[in-house]
Design a protein around this motif. Structure first.
Motif, PDB file in Angstrom:
ATOM      1  N   ALA A 108     -18.734  -6.522   0.176  1.00  0.00           N
ATOM      2  CA  ALA A 108     -19.657  -7.581   0.503  1.00  0.00           C
ATOM      3  C   ALA A 108     -19.058  -8.846   1.060  1.00  0.00           C
ATOM      4  O   ALA A 108     -19.375  -9.560   2.299  1.00  0.00           O
ATOM      5  CB  ALA A 108     -20.706  -8.049  -0.443  1.00  0.00           C
ATOM      6  N   LYS A 109     -18.149  -9.413   0.393  1.00  0.00           N
ATOM      7  CA  LYS A 109     -17.354 -10.739   0.797  1.00  0.00           C
ATOM      8  C   LYS A 109     -16.861 -10.557   2.397  1.00  0.00           C
ATOM      9  O   LYS A 109     -17.034 -11.462   3.166  1.00  0.00           O
ATOM     10  CB  LYS A 109     -16.092 -10.824  -0.091  1.00  0.00           C
ATOM     11  CG  LYS A 109     -15.609 -12.481   0.177  1.00  0.00           C
ATOM     12  CD  LYS A 109     -14.743 -12.722  -1.244  1.00  0.00           C
ATOM     13  CE  LYS A 109     -14.231 -14.255  -1.182  1.00  0.00           C
ATOM     14  NZ  LYS A 109     -13.389 -14.258  -1.902  1.00  0.00           N
ATOM     15  N   GLU A 110     -15.935  -9.510   2.919  1.00  0.00           N
ATOM     16  CA  GLU A 110     -15.687  -9.314   4.196  1.00  0.00           C
ATOM     17  C   GLU A 110     -16.761  -9.012   5.191  1.00  0.00           C
ATOM     18  O   GLU A 110     -16.661  -9.661   6.298  1.00  0.00           O
ATOM     19  CB  GLU A 110     -14.742  -8.206   4.102  1.00  0.00           C
ATOM     20  CG  GLU A 110     -13.325  -8.403   3.611  1.00  0.00           C
ATOM     21  CD  GLU A 110     -13.349  -8.529   2.019  1.00  0.00           C
ATOM     22  OE1 GLU A 110     -12.386  -9.125   1.414  1.00  0.00           O
ATOM     23  OE2 GLU A 110     -14.380  -7.820   1.371  1.00  0.00           O
ATOM     24  N   ASN A 111     -17.845  -8.384   4.731  1.00  0.00           N
ATOM     25  CA  ASN A 111     -18.900  -8.294   5.431  1.00  0.00           C
ATOM     26  C   ASN A 111     -19.627  -9.336   5.549  1.00  0.00           C
ATOM     27  O   ASN A 111     -20.333  -9.636   6.987  1.00  0.00           O
ATOM     28  CB  ASN A 111     -19.623  -6.956   5.253  1.00  0.00           C
ATOM     29  CG  ASN A 111     -18.893  -5.901   5.823  1.00  0.00           C
ATOM     30  OD1 ASN A 111     -18.892  -5.339   6.871  1.00  0.00           O
ATOM     31  ND2 ASN A 111     -17.945  -5.257   4.891  1.00  0.00           N
ATOM     32  N   ASN A 112     -20.048 -10.184   4.750  1.00  0.00           N
ATOM     33  CA  ASN A 112     -20.822 -11.461   4.905  1.00  0.00           C
ATOM     34  C   ASN A 112     -19.940 -12.410   5.667  1.00  0.00           C
ATOM     35  O   ASN A 112     -20.632 -13.189   6.678  1.00  0.00           O
ATOM     36  CB  ASN A 112     -20.907 -12.116   3.377  1.00  0.00           C
ATOM     37  CG  ASN A 112     -22.189 -11.418   2.670  1.00  0.00           C
ATOM     38  OD1 ASN A 112     -23.093 -11.141   3.529  1.00  0.00           O
ATOM     39  ND2 ASN A 112     -21.954 -11.488   1.555  1.00  0.00           N
ATOM     40  N   PHE A 113     -18.656 -12.463   5.619  1.00  0.00           N
ATOM     41  CA  PHE A 113     -17.693 -13.308   6.516  1.00  0.00           C
ATOM     42  C   PHE A 113     -18.258 -12.948   8.037  1.00  0.00           C
ATOM     43  O   PHE A 113     -18.278 -13.818   8.879  1.00  0.00           O
ATOM     44  CB  PHE A 113     -16.346 -13.136   6.113  1.00  0.00           C
ATOM     45  CG  PHE A 113     -15.451 -13.837   7.236  1.00  0.00           C
ATOM     46  CD1 PHE A 113     -15.300 -15.102   6.931  1.00  0.00           C
ATOM     47  CD2 PHE A 113     -15.121 -13.337   8.457  1.00  0.00           C
ATOM     48  CE1 PHE A 113     -14.438 -16.064   7.585  1.00  0.00           C
ATOM     49  CE2 PHE A 113     -14.175 -14.328   9.097  1.00  0.00           C
ATOM     50  CZ  PHE A 113     -13.586 -15.397   8.832  1.00  0.00           C
ATOM     51  N   ALA A 149      -8.483 -19.763  12.723  1.00  0.00           N
ATOM     52  CA  ALA A 149      -7.428 -19.187  11.892  1.00  0.00           C
ATOM     53  C   ALA A 149      -7.617 -19.827  10.482  1.00  0.00           C
ATOM     54  O   ALA A 149      -7.329 -19.406   9.332  1.00  0.00           O
ATOM     55  CB  ALA A 149      -6.001 -19.370  12.438  1.00  0.00           C
ATOM     56  N   GLU A 150      -7.775 -21.223  10.264  1.00  0.00           N
ATOM     57  CA  GLU A 150      -7.885 -21.826   9.250  1.00  0.00           C
ATOM     58  C   GLU A 150      -9.186 -21.359   8.561  1.00  0.00           C
ATOM     59  O   GLU A 150      -9.243 -21.404   7.194  1.00  0.00           O
ATOM     60  CB  GLU A 150      -8.061 -23.561   9.421  1.00  0.00           C
ATOM     61  CG  GLU A 150      -8.120 -24.399   8.122  1.00  0.00           C
ATOM     62  CD  GLU A 150      -6.837 -24.329   7.400  1.00  0.00           C
ATOM     63  OE1 GLU A 150      -6.872 -24.915   6.311  1.00  0.00           O
ATOM     64  OE2 GLU A 150      -5.816 -23.817   7.724  1.00  0.00           O
ATOM     65  N   ARG A 151     -10.301 -21.261   8.921  1.00  0.00           N
ATOM     66  CA  ARG A 151     -11.425 -20.715   8.480  1.00  0.00           C
ATOM     67  C   ARG A 151     -11.026 -19.570   7.816  1.00  0.00           C
ATOM     68  O   ARG A 151     -11.731 -18.974   6.738  1.00  0.00           O
ATOM     69  CB  ARG A 151     -12.546 -20.616   9.452  1.00  0.00           C
ATOM     70  CG  ARG A 151     -14.065 -20.301   9.040  1.00  0.00           C
ATOM     71  CD  ARG A 151     -15.073 -20.469  10.057  1.00  0.00           C
ATOM     72  NE  ARG A 151     -16.191 -19.691   9.945  1.00  0.00           N
ATOM     73  CZ  ARG A 151     -16.433 -18.483   9.989  1.00  0.00           C
ATOM     74  NH1 ARG A 151     -15.892 -17.690  10.691  1.00  0.00           N
ATOM     75  NH2 ARG A 151     -17.681 -17.819   9.649  1.00  0.00           N
ATOM     76  N   ALA A 155     -10.896 -18.195   3.525  1.00  0.00           N
ATOM     77  CA  ALA A 155     -12.111 -17.355   2.963  1.00  0.00           C
ATOM     78  C   ALA A 155     -11.464 -16.491   1.844  1.00  0.00           C
ATOM     79  O   ALA A 155     -12.513 -15.956   1.205  1.00  0.00           O
ATOM     80  CB  ALA A 155     -12.706 -16.579   4.338  1.00  0.00           C
ATOM     81  N   ASP A 156     -10.433 -16.564   1.576  1.00  0.00           N
ATOM     82  CA  ASP A 156      -9.780 -15.583   0.596  1.00  0.00           C
ATOM     83  C   ASP A 156     -10.405 -14.171   0.740  1.00  0.00           C
ATOM     84  O   ASP A 156     -11.048 -13.568  -0.343  1.00  0.00           O
ATOM     85  CB  ASP A 156     -10.095 -16.176  -0.772  1.00  0.00           C
ATOM     86  CG  ASP A 156      -9.257 -15.433  -1.757  1.00  0.00           C
ATOM     87  OD1 ASP A 156      -8.237 -15.157  -1.668  1.00  0.00           O
ATOM     88  OD2 ASP A 156      -9.913 -15.727  -3.213  1.00  0.00           O
ATOM     89  N   LEU A 157      -9.888 -13.331   1.816  1.00  0.00           N
ATOM     90  CA  LEU A 157     -10.378 -11.950   1.773  1.00  0.00           C
ATOM     91  C   LEU A 157      -9.289 -11.274   1.725  1.00  0.00           C
ATOM     92  O   LEU A 157      -8.042 -11.254   1.824  1.00  0.00           O
ATOM     93  CB  LEU A 157     -11.041 -12.053   3.307  1.00  0.00           C
ATOM     94  CG  LEU A 157     -12.225 -13.129   3.572  1.00  0.00           C
ATOM     95  CD1 LEU A 157     -12.621 -13.030   5.063  1.00  0.00           C
ATOM     96  CD2 LEU A 157     -13.416 -12.642   2.697  1.00  0.00           C
ATOM     97  N   ALA A 160      -5.656  -6.514   4.721  1.00  0.00           N
ATOM     98  CA  ALA A 160      -5.874  -6.161   5.680  1.00  0.00           C
ATOM     99  C   ALA A 160      -7.095  -6.462   6.415  1.00  0.00           C
ATOM    100  O   ALA A 160      -6.900  -6.219   7.745  1.00  0.00           O
ATOM    101  CB  ALA A 160      -6.334  -4.604   5.042  1.00  0.00           C
ATOM    102  N   PHE A 161      -7.998  -6.922   6.043  1.00  0.00           N
ATOM    103  CA  PHE A 161      -9.298  -7.559   6.765  1.00  0.00           C
ATOM    104  C   PHE A 161      -8.756  -8.517   7.610  1.00  0.00           C
ATOM    105  O   PHE A 161      -9.043  -9.043   8.755  1.00  0.00           O
ATOM    106  CB  PHE A 161     -10.463  -7.958   5.984  1.00  0.00           C
ATOM    107  CG  PHE A 161     -11.507  -8.723   6.513  1.00  0.00           C
ATOM    108  CD1 PHE A 161     -12.503  -7.922   7.317  1.00  0.00           C
ATOM    109  CD2 PHE A 161     -11.467  -9.624   6.717  1.00  0.00           C
ATOM    110  CE1 PHE A 161     -13.564  -8.603   8.045  1.00  0.00           C
ATOM    111  CE2 PHE A 161     -12.510 -10.579   7.608  1.00  0.00           C
ATOM    112  CZ  PHE A 161     -13.448  -9.886   8.086  1.00  0.00           C
ATOM    113  N   VAL A 162      -7.892  -9.489   7.056  1.00  0.00           N
ATOM    114  CA  VAL A 162      -7.434 -10.523   7.412  1.00  0.00           C
ATOM    115  C   VAL A 162      -6.601 -10.413   8.773  1.00  0.00           C
ATOM    116  O   VAL A 162      -6.786 -10.970   9.833  1.00  0.00           O
ATOM    117  CB  VAL A 162      -6.605 -11.539   6.478  1.00  0.00           C
ATOM    118  CG1 VAL A 162      -5.930 -12.725   7.261  1.00  0.00           C
ATOM    119  CG2 VAL A 162      -7.425 -12.112   5.268  1.00  0.00           C
TER     120      VAL A 162
END
Length: 331
Positions: A108-113, A149-151, A155-157, A160-162
């Protein structure tokens, strides 16, 4: 400019590979859905269609390559990040598509981002940036890249997603730079003599640009296979009707291939297309098309009665601004 962002982000549809043997589970509840089924499209030509029940709900298991996917509900879409082992739950109201997407569960965290990023991108004024001078454009783009990039960093994701999203940021910037460069080249054509053409006329014979001297000429570069081109046809008919008997000619130039000439003729007849309907001699490689720097369609060009280019990238018929421009020129 949302459409540009999605086109540029398409390069992010890459993957890490089938690193796990598990499946991803994915379920969603869609209020006011646009379709009876959703589609998920991703790496390695991945495509899956899932039917929704009467309440707009589905649940399925997906064997995926870890990476970015596109989720479609009719014409609306959003980016997804999927991995085998995810247990993802989505909720949305299709009447306010991007604004209402919320995820729960593993992943959820990555997809909410990603969902929030779609709204974040809409806040950037792409039109102003693309209309600015080269120095200002460069500064705006640099500032956006740093902010993006800073955002992402804060986000602490998942790493691999980053990595994938950072690649998307870089490709987005490169794409905008290329788009800006093309736009500048097109703008440089304004106030210069329009290149000539002589193309087959649907009504018989050939028509050249010089035949239309003494009138403004609004040119539509299109093709029968082009969805966005066809979408402009009803608006073009309305504009033609509004300026009927005025000092302007509406010219549509098809860049269909030679083998589709009969298809073009049939299309013009069936859709009862007005104006002057012409067929280019060598599709994308026609001299006029190349000299006008046309790399995407539809493209609209406005030429004055003396054959000088007023706007090499004129407003579309669907834009209210076109009516204002033509009224000012023809008053």
């Amino acid at each position: 400019m949302k459409k540009i962002v999605f086109v540029l982000c398409a390069v992010a549809l890459s993957n890490v590979g089938f690193a796990q043997k598990k499946y991803a589970t994915f379920e969603a509840k869609i209020e006011n859905r646009n379709s009876d089924k959703i589609s998920i499209i991703g790496p390695k030509k991945y495509k899956k269609e899932i039917a929704l029940n009467k309440d707009g709900f589905f649940k399925d298991t997906l064997k995926v390559a870890d990476g970015m996917y596109q989720f479609y509900d009719g014409a609306e879409s959003t980016m997804l990040y999927l991995k085998n082992g995810y247990d993802l739950k989505m909720k949305l109201n299709a009447k306010e598509f991007d604004e209402t997407i919320v995820y729960e569960g593993k992943g959820a965290k990555e997809n909410n981002f990603l969902a929030q990023n779609a709204l974040y991108e809409e806040q950037f004024d792409y039109d102003t940036a693309l209309a600015s001078d080269e120095l200002t454009f460069g500064k705006l783009l640099d500032a956006k890249k740093k902010t993006d990039a800073e955002r992402l960093r804060k986000a602490d994701l998942e790493p691999a997603f980053v990595a994938l999203h950072q690649k998307s940021i870089d490709q987005n910037v490169a794409g905008l730079q290329e788009y800006y460069k093309e736009n500048q080249a097109i703008k440089a054509l304004n106030e210069t003599p329009a290149p000539s053409f002589e193309y087959l006329n649907h009504k018989g014979g050939k028509t050249k640009l010089e035949d239309l001297r003494g009138k403004f000429v609004y040119i539509d570069i299109w093709a029968t296979w082009c969805g966005p081109c066809r979408a402009e046809i009803p608006y073009l008919k309305q504009v033609e009707e509004k300026f009927h008997n005025k000092n302007i000619e509406f010219v549509s130039i098809s860049i269909d291939t030679q083998k589709d000439q009969e298809k073009w003729k049939k299309f013009v007849n069936e859709k009862e297309l007005g104006g002057i309907q012409l067929f280019a001699d060598n599709d994308w490689n026609s001299a006029f098309v190349k000299q006008m720097g046309i790399t995407g369609i539809p493209r609209f060009i406005l030429i004055d009665p003396k054959g000088k280019i007023v706007n090499a990238n004129a407003d579309r018929p669907s834009s209210p601004k076109l009516i204002e421009v033509l009224e000012a020129l023809l008053k």
